[in-house]
Scaffold this motif. Structure first.
Motif, short mmCIF file in Angstrom:
data_model
loop_
_atom_site.label_atom_id
_atom_site.label_comp_id
_atom_site.label_asym_id
_atom_site.label_seq_id
_atom_site.Cartn_x
_atom_site.Cartn_y
_atom_site.Cartn_z
N TYR A 276 7.20 -18.29 -0.47
CA TYR A 276 6.63 -17.23 0.36
C TYR A 276 6.58 -15.95 -0.47
CZ TYR A 276 6.17 -13.57 3.90
OH TYR A 276 5.76 -12.47 4.61
N LEU A 277 5.43 -15.30 -0.47
CA LEU A 277 5.23 -14.06 -1.21
C LEU A 277 4.59 -13.04 -0.29
CD1 LEU A 277 5.03 -12.37 -3.88
CD2 LEU A 277 2.81 -13.50 -4.26
N THR A 278 5.14 -11.85 -0.26
CA THR A 278 4.54 -10.78 0.54
C THR A 278 4.49 -9.49 -0.28
OG1 THR A 278 4.69 -9.54 2.63
CG2 THR A 278 6.76 -10.14 1.57
N GLN A 279 3.42 -8.72 -0.10
CA GLN A 279 3.23 -7.47 -0.83
C GLN A 279 2.76 -6.38 0.13
OE1 GLN A 279 -0.32 -6.68 -3.52
NE2 GLN A 279 1.28 -6.73 -5.08
N SER A 280 3.36 -5.19 0.02
CA SER A 280 2.95 -4.05 0.84
C SER A 280 3.00 -2.79 0.00
CB SER A 280 3.88 -3.91 2.06
OG SER A 280 5.23 -3.76 1.66
N ASP A 281 2.19 -1.79 0.38
CA ASP A 281 2.17 -0.52 -0.35
C ASP A 281 3.39 0.31 0.03
OD1 ASP A 281 1.34 1.20 2.09
OD2 ASP A 281 -0.23 -0.31 1.99
N ILE A 282 3.79 1.20 -0.89
CA ILE A 282 4.96 2.05 -0.65
C ILE A 282 4.73 3.43 -1.25
CG2 ILE A 282 6.66 0.18 -0.56
CD1 ILE A 282 7.29 0.79 -3.49
N GLY A 283 5.58 4.37 -0.87
CA GLY A 283 5.58 5.70 -1.47
C GLY A 283 4.23 6.39 -1.44
N ASP A 284 3.76 6.82 -2.61
CA ASP A 284 2.49 7.54 -2.72
C ASP A 284 1.27 6.64 -2.67
OD1 ASP A 284 3.88 9.89 -2.90
OD2 ASP A 284 3.77 10.03 -5.08
N LYS A 285 1.46 5.35 -2.57
CA LYS A 285 0.35 4.37 -2.45
C LYS A 285 -0.69 4.57 -3.55
CE LYS A 285 0.67 3.85 2.57
NZ LYS A 285 -0.12 3.79 3.84
N LEU A 286 -0.23 4.63 -4.80
CA LEU A 286 -1.14 4.92 -5.91
C LEU A 286 -2.23 3.86 -6.08
CD1 LEU A 286 1.38 6.24 -8.59
CD2 LEU A 286 -0.01 7.55 -6.98
N ALA A 287 -1.97 2.65 -5.61
CA ALA A 287 -2.97 1.57 -5.70
C ALA A 287 -3.71 1.38 -4.37
CB ALA A 287 -2.31 0.27 -6.11
N GLY A 288 -3.49 2.27 -3.41
CA GLY A 288 -4.15 2.15 -2.12
C GLY A 288 -3.37 1.27 -1.16
N ASP A 289 -4.02 0.92 -0.04
CA ASP A 289 -3.38 0.08 0.97
C ASP A 289 -3.24 -1.35 0.46
OD1 ASP A 289 -3.29 2.22 2.72
OD2 ASP A 289 -5.24 1.75 3.61
N LEU A 290 -2.08 -1.94 0.71
CA LEU A 290 -1.81 -3.32 0.30
C LEU A 290 -1.14 -4.06 1.45
CD1 LEU A 290 -0.35 -2.63 -3.27
CD2 LEU A 290 -2.62 -3.54 -2.74
N ASP A 291 -1.69 -5.22 1.77
CA ASP A 291 -1.14 -6.04 2.85
C ASP A 291 -1.49 -7.49 2.54
OD1 ASP A 291 -0.20 -7.14 5.21
OD2 ASP A 291 -2.03 -6.67 6.31
N PHE A 292 -0.57 -8.19 1.84
CA PHE A 292 -0.85 -9.55 1.38
C PHE A 292 0.34 -10.45 1.66
CE2 PHE A 292 -0.53 -12.87 -1.86
CZ PHE A 292 -1.77 -13.48 -1.75
#
Length: 444
Positions: A276-292
Protein backbone atom coordinates in the motif's frame (compact mmCIF):
# COMPACT_ATOMS: atom_id res chain seq x y z
CA UNK A 1 22.90 -3.78 -37.52
CA UNK A 2 26.31 -2.57 -38.69
CA UNK A 3 27.38 -1.97 -35.08
CA UNK A 4 26.19 -5.34 -33.83
CA UNK A 5 29.47 -7.21 -34.40
CA UNK A 6 31.53 -4.99 -32.12
CA UNK A 7 29.44 -5.42 -28.92
CA UNK A 8 29.10 -9.18 -29.55
CA UNK A 9 32.87 -9.54 -29.86
CA UNK A 10 33.28 -7.25 -26.87
CA UNK A 11 30.94 -9.38 -24.77
CA UNK A 12 32.81 -12.54 -25.75
CA UNK A 13 36.11 -10.86 -24.92
CA UNK A 14 34.76 -9.83 -21.52
CA UNK A 15 33.70 -13.41 -20.88
CA UNK A 16 37.13 -14.79 -21.77
CA UNK A 17 38.88 -12.07 -19.80
CA UNK A 18 36.80 -12.88 -16.75
CA UNK A 19 37.89 -16.53 -16.88
CA UNK A 20 41.54 -15.47 -16.88
CA UNK A 21 40.97 -12.90 -14.14
CA UNK A 22 39.11 -15.33 -11.92
CA UNK A 23 41.69 -18.06 -12.44
CA UNK A 24 44.55 -15.70 -11.67
CA UNK A 25 42.91 -14.04 -8.69
CA UNK A 26 45.01 -14.41 -5.55
CA UNK A 27 43.43 -14.56 -2.08
CA UNK A 28 43.20 -11.06 -0.62
CA UNK A 29 44.67 -10.26 2.76
CA UNK A 30 42.07 -10.07 5.49
CA UNK A 31 42.96 -6.49 6.38
CA UNK A 32 43.22 -5.13 2.81
CA UNK A 33 39.54 -4.40 2.27
CA UNK A 34 37.61 -5.38 -0.84
CA UNK A 35 38.17 -4.03 -4.35
CA UNK A 36 35.72 -4.96 -7.11
CA UNK A 37 35.66 -3.98 -10.77
CA UNK A 38 32.56 -4.32 -12.94
CA UNK A 39 32.42 -3.98 -16.72
CA UNK A 40 29.04 -3.77 -18.47
CA UNK A 41 28.10 -3.26 -22.12
CA UNK A 42 24.67 -2.64 -23.72
CA UNK A 43 23.72 -2.54 -27.39
CA UNK A 44 20.44 -1.99 -29.25
CA UNK A 45 20.27 -4.69 -31.92
CA UNK A 46 16.95 -3.76 -33.51
CA UNK A 47 13.89 -1.55 -32.97
CA UNK A 48 11.14 0.29 -34.82
CA UNK A 49 11.91 3.37 -36.92
CA UNK A 50 8.90 5.28 -35.61
CA UNK A 51 10.67 8.06 -33.71
CA UNK A 52 9.37 6.66 -30.43
CA UNK A 53 11.16 3.34 -30.02
CA UNK A 54 14.92 3.80 -29.34
CA UNK A 55 16.56 2.16 -32.35
CA UNK A 56 20.26 2.92 -31.89
CA UNK A 57 22.54 2.85 -28.90
CA UNK A 58 25.73 1.35 -27.58
CA UNK A 59 27.15 2.09 -24.16
CA UNK A 60 29.64 0.76 -21.67
CA UNK A 61 30.08 1.09 -17.91
CA UNK A 62 33.22 0.80 -15.81
CA UNK A 63 32.64 0.57 -12.07
CA UNK A 64 35.44 0.48 -9.52
CA UNK A 65 34.46 0.11 -5.88
CA UNK A 66 36.59 -0.21 -2.76
CA UNK A 67 35.37 -0.97 0.75
CA UNK A 68 38.00 -0.64 3.46
CA UNK A 69 38.48 -3.09 6.32
CA UNK A 70 36.69 -2.26 9.56
CA UNK A 71 38.53 -0.15 12.09
CA UNK A 72 36.64 0.15 15.37
CA UNK A 73 33.53 -1.07 13.49
CA UNK A 74 33.90 1.74 10.91
CA UNK A 75 34.51 1.19 7.21
CA UNK A 76 34.94 3.53 4.24
CA UNK A 77 33.26 2.91 0.90
CA UNK A 78 34.16 4.51 -2.43
CA UNK A 79 32.58 3.85 -5.83
CA UNK A 80 33.78 5.37 -9.10
CA UNK A 81 31.58 5.04 -12.20
CA UNK A 82 32.31 5.88 -15.83
CA UNK A 83 29.66 5.42 -18.55
CA UNK A 84 29.14 6.34 -22.19
CA UNK A 85 29.73 5.21 -25.76
CA UNK A 86 33.41 4.32 -25.54
CA UNK A 87 33.62 3.06 -29.14
CA UNK A 88 31.31 5.54 -30.95
CA UNK A 89 28.90 2.77 -31.93
CA UNK A 90 25.73 4.88 -31.64
CA UNK A 91 24.12 6.49 -34.68
CA UNK A 92 23.31 9.95 -33.32
CA UNK A 93 21.25 10.67 -36.47
CA UNK A 94 18.87 7.75 -35.93
CA UNK A 95 15.13 8.21 -35.37
CA UNK A 96 15.65 7.99 -31.61
CA UNK A 97 18.78 6.95 -29.76
CA UNK A 98 18.57 4.90 -26.57
CA UNK A 99 19.23 7.95 -24.41
CA UNK A 100 18.78 5.95 -21.20
CA UNK A 101 22.17 4.31 -21.70
CA UNK A 102 24.07 7.60 -21.37
CA UNK A 103 24.35 10.58 -19.05
CA UNK A 104 24.76 13.05 -21.93
CA UNK A 105 22.79 13.74 -25.11
CA UNK A 106 25.73 12.88 -27.38
CA UNK A 107 26.73 9.63 -25.67
CA UNK A 108 30.06 11.03 -24.50
CA UNK A 109 31.87 9.29 -21.64
CA UNK A 110 31.24 10.86 -18.23
CA UNK A 111 32.31 9.86 -14.74
CA UNK A 112 30.93 10.24 -11.24
CA UNK A 113 32.24 9.50 -7.77
CA UNK A 114 28.77 8.29 -6.87
CA UNK A 115 29.71 6.51 -3.66
CA UNK A 116 31.78 8.01 -0.87
CA UNK A 117 30.53 7.10 2.57
CA UNK A 118 31.39 6.04 6.12
CA UNK A 119 29.57 3.13 7.72
CA UNK A 120 29.62 2.17 11.42
CA UNK A 121 28.09 -1.17 12.34
CA UNK A 122 28.55 -3.04 15.63
CA UNK A 123 25.86 -5.63 14.92
CA UNK A 124 23.15 -3.73 16.78
CA UNK A 125 23.57 -0.13 15.69
CA UNK A 126 24.35 1.01 12.13
CA UNK A 127 25.25 4.64 11.40
CA UNK A 128 26.08 5.81 7.86
CA UNK A 129 26.59 9.02 5.90
CA UNK A 130 27.79 10.32 2.54
CA UNK A 131 27.10 9.56 -1.12
CA UNK A 132 25.57 6.15 -1.67
CA UNK A 133 23.02 3.97 -3.43
CA UNK A 134 20.29 4.23 -0.82
CA UNK A 135 18.25 1.05 -1.13
CA UNK A 136 14.62 1.63 -0.17
CA UNK A 137 11.19 1.34 -1.86
CA UNK A 138 11.03 4.96 -3.11
CA UNK A 139 14.74 5.42 -3.94
CA UNK A 140 15.57 2.21 -5.82
CA UNK A 141 14.91 1.61 -9.49
CA UNK A 142 16.08 -0.43 -12.48
CA UNK A 143 19.57 0.35 -13.79
CA UNK A 144 21.02 0.47 -17.29
CA UNK A 145 24.63 1.62 -16.90
CA UNK A 146 25.34 4.34 -14.31
CA UNK A 147 22.83 4.12 -11.41
CA UNK A 148 21.15 6.87 -9.40
CA UNK A 149 22.85 8.02 -6.19
CA UNK A 150 21.71 9.85 -3.06
CA UNK A 151 23.46 11.93 -0.43
CA UNK A 152 22.18 10.73 2.92
CA UNK A 153 22.97 10.38 6.60
CA UNK A 154 21.13 7.98 8.86
CA UNK A 155 21.07 5.26 11.45
CA UNK A 156 19.29 2.03 12.22
CA UNK A 157 19.02 -0.01 15.39
CA UNK A 158 18.07 -3.59 16.12
CA UNK A 159 15.54 -2.79 18.84
CA UNK A 160 14.66 -6.46 19.43
CA UNK A 161 15.36 -9.76 17.70
CA UNK A 162 12.29 -9.14 15.51
CA UNK A 163 12.22 -5.34 15.15
CA UNK A 164 14.60 -3.02 13.27
CA UNK A 165 14.10 0.78 13.28
CA UNK A 166 15.76 3.37 11.06
CA UNK A 167 15.84 7.05 10.19
CA UNK A 168 17.59 8.74 7.25
CA UNK A 169 17.91 12.30 5.99
CA UNK A 170 18.30 12.53 2.19
CA UNK A 171 19.48 15.92 0.93
CA UNK A 172 20.67 15.30 -2.65
CA UNK A 173 20.28 13.00 -5.62
CA UNK A 174 22.33 12.32 -8.74
CA UNK A 175 20.55 11.14 -11.89
CA UNK A 176 22.02 8.03 -13.46
CA UNK A 177 21.76 7.00 -17.10
CA UNK A 178 18.27 5.48 -17.04
CA UNK A 179 16.77 8.64 -15.50
CA UNK A 180 16.34 10.05 -19.02
CA UNK A 181 14.32 7.01 -20.08
CA UNK A 182 12.23 7.19 -16.91
CA UNK A 183 11.20 10.73 -17.78
CA UNK A 184 10.75 10.65 -21.55
CA UNK A 185 9.90 7.08 -22.52
CA UNK A 186 8.77 5.05 -19.49
CA UNK A 187 7.12 8.05 -17.84
CA UNK A 188 6.28 9.80 -21.12
CA UNK A 189 6.71 13.16 -19.43
CA UNK A 190 4.07 12.43 -16.77
CA UNK A 191 6.49 12.46 -13.82
CA UNK A 192 5.29 9.05 -12.60
CA UNK A 193 8.17 6.69 -13.50
CA UNK A 194 10.93 7.70 -11.07
CA UNK A 195 11.96 11.04 -12.55
CA UNK A 196 9.92 14.25 -12.70
CA UNK A 197 12.41 16.37 -14.65
CA UNK A 198 14.11 16.06 -18.03
CA UNK A 199 17.46 14.69 -16.95
CA UNK A 200 19.51 16.37 -19.69
CA UNK A 201 18.26 19.80 -18.53
CA UNK A 202 18.92 19.42 -14.82
CA UNK A 203 22.16 17.51 -15.42
CA UNK A 204 23.01 13.84 -14.92
CA UNK A 205 25.96 12.30 -13.06
CA UNK A 206 26.05 15.28 -10.70
CA UNK A 207 24.38 15.90 -7.35
CA UNK A 208 21.41 18.26 -6.96
CA UNK A 209 19.28 19.27 -3.97
CA UNK A 210 16.07 17.28 -3.53
CA UNK A 211 13.96 20.38 -4.23
CA UNK A 212 15.64 20.85 -7.62
CA UNK A 213 15.41 17.14 -8.47
CA UNK A 214 11.69 17.24 -7.70
CA UNK A 215 10.69 20.65 -9.05
CA UNK A 216 13.23 21.38 -11.80
CA UNK A 217 16.43 23.23 -12.53
CA UNK A 218 14.64 26.61 -12.52
CA UNK A 219 13.38 26.03 -8.97
CA UNK A 220 14.18 28.88 -6.55
CA UNK A 221 12.81 27.23 -3.42
CA UNK A 222 14.92 25.37 -0.89
CA UNK A 223 13.79 22.59 1.41
CA UNK A 224 15.27 20.34 4.06
CA UNK A 225 15.19 17.32 1.77
CA UNK A 226 13.53 14.02 2.68
CA UNK A 227 13.26 12.56 6.15
CA UNK A 228 12.72 8.80 5.86
CA UNK A 229 11.65 6.70 8.84
CA UNK A 230 11.28 2.94 8.59
CA UNK A 231 10.48 -0.13 10.66
CA UNK A 232 10.91 -3.82 9.76
CA UNK A 233 9.02 -6.28 11.94
CA UNK A 234 9.44 -10.06 11.71
CA UNK A 235 6.12 -11.15 13.15
CA UNK A 236 6.96 -14.83 12.73
CA UNK A 237 9.39 -17.11 10.95
CA UNK A 238 7.49 -16.64 7.68
CA UNK A 239 5.86 -13.21 8.08
CA UNK A 240 7.66 -9.87 7.54
CA UNK A 241 6.07 -6.40 7.77
CA UNK A 242 7.87 -3.23 6.57
CA UNK A 243 6.73 0.38 6.89
CA UNK A 244 8.36 3.49 5.39
CA UNK A 245 7.43 7.16 5.76
CA UNK A 246 9.15 9.62 3.40
CA UNK A 247 8.51 13.21 4.50
CA UNK A 248 9.70 15.48 1.68
CA UNK A 249 9.59 18.88 3.36
CA UNK A 250 7.10 21.33 1.77
CA UNK A 251 6.45 18.81 -1.04
CA UNK A 252 4.82 15.53 -0.02
CA UNK A 253 4.38 12.85 2.61
CA UNK A 254 4.69 9.29 1.30
CA UNK A 255 3.79 6.20 3.33
CA UNK A 256 4.64 2.72 2.04
CA UNK A 257 3.57 -0.53 3.70
CA UNK A 258 4.51 -4.03 2.56
CA UNK A 259 3.66 -7.45 3.99
CA UNK A 260 5.35 -10.71 2.86
CA UNK A 261 4.46 -14.24 3.92
CA UNK A 262 6.38 -17.34 2.76
CA UNK A 263 5.08 -20.91 2.97
CA UNK A 264 7.18 -24.03 2.14
CA UNK A 265 5.32 -26.42 -0.23
CA UNK A 266 7.04 -29.77 -0.85
CA UNK A 267 10.21 -28.51 -2.49
CA UNK A 268 8.68 -25.19 -3.53
CA UNK A 269 7.99 -21.87 -1.83
CA UNK A 270 4.77 -19.90 -1.99
CA UNK A 271 5.23 -16.20 -1.29
CA UNK A 272 2.20 -13.94 -0.82
CA UNK A 273 2.81 -10.18 -0.79
CA UNK A 274 0.72 -7.07 -0.31
CA UNK A 275 1.59 -3.39 -0.64
CA UNK A 276 0.00 0.00 0.00
CA UNK A 277 1.36 3.40 -1.02
CA UNK A 278 -0.19 6.77 -0.30
CA UNK A 279 1.02 10.29 -1.14
CA UNK A 280 -0.32 13.68 -0.03
CA UNK A 281 0.90 17.27 -0.28
CA UNK A 282 2.30 19.03 2.80
CA UNK A 283 3.61 22.39 3.98
CA UNK A 284 4.01 24.95 1.20
CA UNK A 285 2.80 22.44 -1.44
CA UNK A 286 5.67 23.31 -3.79
CA UNK A 287 4.59 20.56 -6.20
CA UNK A 288 0.90 21.47 -5.99
CA UNK A 289 -1.99 19.31 -4.80
CA UNK A 290 -1.20 15.62 -4.39
CA UNK A 291 -3.67 12.85 -3.62
CA UNK A 292 -2.53 9.36 -4.66
CA UNK A 293 -3.12 5.86 -3.36
CA UNK A 294 -2.04 2.44 -4.67
CA UNK A 295 -2.79 -1.08 -3.52
CA UNK A 296 -0.98 -4.18 -4.75
CA UNK A 297 -1.01 -7.95 -4.35
CA UNK A 298 1.34 -10.64 -5.61
CA UNK A 299 1.57 -14.41 -5.43
CA UNK A 300 4.79 -16.19 -6.42
CA UNK A 301 5.67 -19.87 -6.39
CA UNK A 302 8.81 -21.74 -7.41
CA UNK A 303 12.13 -23.30 -6.53
CA UNK A 304 15.73 -23.14 -7.77
CA UNK A 305 14.69 -24.62 -11.14
CA UNK A 306 11.61 -22.57 -12.02
CA UNK A 307 9.33 -19.83 -10.74
CA UNK A 308 6.16 -17.98 -11.65
CA UNK A 309 4.04 -15.14 -10.30
CA UNK A 310 0.85 -13.15 -10.81
CA UNK A 311 0.41 -9.58 -9.55
CA UNK A 312 -1.96 -6.62 -9.62
CA UNK A 313 -1.98 -2.94 -8.70
CA UNK A 314 -4.87 -0.51 -8.33
CA UNK A 315 -4.36 3.26 -8.06
CA UNK A 316 -6.89 5.82 -6.88
CA UNK A 317 -7.13 9.41 -5.72
CA UNK A 318 -7.36 12.78 -7.44
CA UNK A 319 -3.83 12.89 -8.90
CA UNK A 320 -1.13 10.61 -10.20
CA UNK A 321 1.99 9.99 -8.13
CA UNK A 322 4.82 12.51 -8.03
CA UNK A 323 7.56 9.88 -8.40
CA UNK A 324 10.77 11.90 -8.31
CA UNK A 325 13.51 10.02 -6.44
CA UNK A 326 13.97 6.79 -8.43
CA UNK A 327 11.26 4.78 -6.67
CA UNK A 328 9.64 1.69 -8.15
CA UNK A 329 8.09 -0.69 -5.58
CA UNK A 330 5.03 -1.51 -7.75
CA UNK A 331 4.44 -5.19 -8.43
CA UNK A 332 3.30 -4.64 -12.04
CA UNK A 333 6.28 -2.65 -13.36
CA UNK A 334 7.91 -3.96 -16.53
CA UNK A 335 11.03 -3.01 -18.45
CA UNK A 336 9.49 0.10 -20.04
CA UNK A 337 6.12 0.55 -18.29
CA UNK A 338 5.25 1.84 -14.82
CA UNK A 339 1.69 2.94 -15.44
CA UNK A 340 0.49 1.80 -12.00
CA UNK A 341 1.73 5.16 -10.66
CA UNK A 342 -0.64 7.08 -12.95
CA UNK A 343 -4.11 8.27 -11.96
CA UNK A 344 -6.89 5.66 -11.75
CA UNK A 345 -5.18 2.55 -13.18
CA UNK A 346 -5.96 -1.15 -12.83
CA UNK A 347 -2.86 -3.16 -13.73
CA UNK A 348 -2.16 -6.89 -14.00
CA UNK A 349 1.07 -8.76 -14.59
CA UNK A 350 2.20 -12.36 -14.84
CA UNK A 351 5.63 -13.79 -15.44
CA UNK A 352 8.17 -16.42 -14.62
CA UNK A 353 11.53 -17.97 -15.31
CA UNK A 354 12.91 -21.42 -16.07
CA UNK A 355 16.49 -22.61 -15.64
CA UNK A 356 17.16 -24.57 -18.82
CA UNK A 357 20.52 -25.66 -17.46
CA UNK A 358 22.80 -24.43 -14.65
CA UNK A 359 24.11 -21.70 -16.98
CA UNK A 360 21.02 -20.83 -19.08
CA UNK A 361 17.86 -19.07 -17.82
CA UNK A 362 14.73 -18.22 -19.83
CA UNK A 363 12.43 -15.53 -18.37
CA UNK A 364 9.47 -13.42 -19.41
CA UNK A 365 6.62 -11.25 -18.24
CA UNK A 366 3.40 -9.71 -19.59
CA UNK A 367 1.53 -6.73 -18.15
CA UNK A 368 -1.72 -4.94 -18.99
CA UNK A 369 -2.53 -1.47 -17.69
CA UNK A 370 -6.03 -0.01 -17.89
CA UNK A 371 -6.35 3.47 -19.39
CA UNK A 372 -5.33 6.14 -16.89
CA UNK A 373 -6.65 9.67 -16.34
CA UNK A 374 -3.12 11.08 -16.63
CA UNK A 375 -2.30 13.47 -19.49
CA UNK A 376 1.06 13.38 -21.28
CA UNK A 377 2.76 16.28 -23.13
CA UNK A 378 2.68 15.71 -26.88
CA UNK A 379 6.13 17.28 -27.16
CA UNK A 380 7.67 14.49 -25.07
CA UNK A 381 5.76 11.88 -27.09
CA UNK A 382 7.17 13.52 -30.26
CA UNK A 383 3.68 14.07 -31.67
CA UNK A 384 3.36 17.86 -31.64
CA UNK A 385 5.20 20.85 -30.12
CA UNK A 386 2.31 21.68 -27.77
CA UNK A 387 -0.77 20.12 -26.24
CA UNK A 388 -1.62 17.18 -24.00
CA UNK A 389 -2.50 13.62 -24.95
CA UNK A 390 -5.25 11.50 -23.36
CA UNK A 391 -5.13 7.73 -23.00
CA UNK A 392 -6.41 6.03 -26.16
CA UNK A 393 -6.03 2.35 -25.28
CA UNK A 394 -4.85 -0.07 -22.60
CA UNK A 395 -1.07 -0.11 -22.30
CA UNK A 396 0.58 -3.52 -22.61
CA UNK A 397 4.11 -4.88 -22.47
CA UNK A 398 5.67 -8.26 -23.18
CA UNK A 399 9.28 -8.82 -22.08
CA UNK A 400 11.38 -11.86 -22.95
CA UNK A 401 14.97 -12.63 -21.98
CA UNK A 402 17.49 -15.42 -22.25
CA UNK A 403 20.48 -15.25 -19.92
CA UNK A 404 23.78 -17.10 -20.04
CA UNK A 405 25.90 -17.20 -16.87
CA UNK A 406 29.11 -19.13 -17.61
CA UNK A 407 30.43 -18.17 -14.15
CA UNK A 408 29.08 -16.45 -11.06
CA UNK A 409 30.80 -13.24 -12.17
CA UNK A 410 29.97 -13.28 -15.87
CA UNK A 411 26.66 -12.71 -17.65
CA UNK A 412 25.39 -12.30 -21.21
CA UNK A 413 21.70 -11.48 -21.74
CA UNK A 414 19.52 -11.04 -24.83
CA UNK A 415 16.26 -9.16 -24.13
CA UNK A 416 13.24 -8.27 -26.26
CA UNK A 417 10.51 -5.79 -25.29
CA UNK A 418 7.21 -5.36 -27.13
CA UNK A 419 5.19 -2.47 -25.78
CA UNK A 420 2.13 -0.38 -26.64
CA UNK A 421 1.72 3.03 -25.01
CA UNK A 422 -1.69 4.04 -23.69
CA UNK A 423 -1.31 7.16 -25.88
CA UNK A 424 -0.82 5.09 -29.05
CA UNK A 425 -2.93 6.48 -31.87
CA UNK A 426 -2.99 10.06 -30.60
CA UNK A 427 -3.08 12.26 -33.72
CA UNK A 428 -2.31 9.11 -35.71
CA UNK A 429 1.05 8.54 -34.00
CA UNK A 430 2.60 5.07 -33.73
CA UNK A 431 3.70 4.85 -30.09
CA UNK A 432 4.78 1.22 -29.94
CA UNK A 433 8.06 -0.55 -29.25
CA UNK A 434 9.51 -3.81 -30.48
CA UNK A 435 13.20 -3.77 -29.75
CA UNK A 436 15.97 -6.18 -28.89
CA UNK A 437 19.04 -5.50 -26.76
CA UNK A 438 22.23 -7.35 -25.88
CA UNK A 439 23.76 -6.91 -22.42
CA UNK A 440 27.08 -8.26 -21.20
CA UNK A 441 28.64 -7.95 -17.75
CA UNK A 442 31.68 -9.24 -15.92
CA UNK A 443 32.86 -8.70 -12.34
CA UNK A 444 36.32 -9.30 -10.89
Amino acid sequence: MKFMLKPVLGAIALTLASQVAIAAEAPAKKDAGKLTVTLKAMHVIDAKDNGYDPNSGQSELIKVKYVSPKINDIKLGMGFYMAGDFFNGTDLNSERIARGMFVTDDGSVESNLGELYLDYNNGKVNVYGGRMIFNSPLTTSAESTMPDFHTAVGASIKATDSLNLGVTQITQMSYGARAMTEFGLVGEGTGTAGTTQKASVIGQAEFHDIADITLGAANTESTSGITAINADFKASKNLMISVWDYYAHDISNNIYLEVNHTTPLKGNKLKLSGQYLTQSDIGDKLAGDLDFNMFGAKAAIGNKKWGGYVAMNQSSGETDMLNAWSGDPGYTSTMFSRNEYRENVTAYKLGGQYKISPKWILSGGYANYGQSDTLAPKKVLKIAPTGLAEAQTDATELDLAITWKPTKKTMLKLVHANRTSEYDGTDGADLTQAHTRLIGMVKF
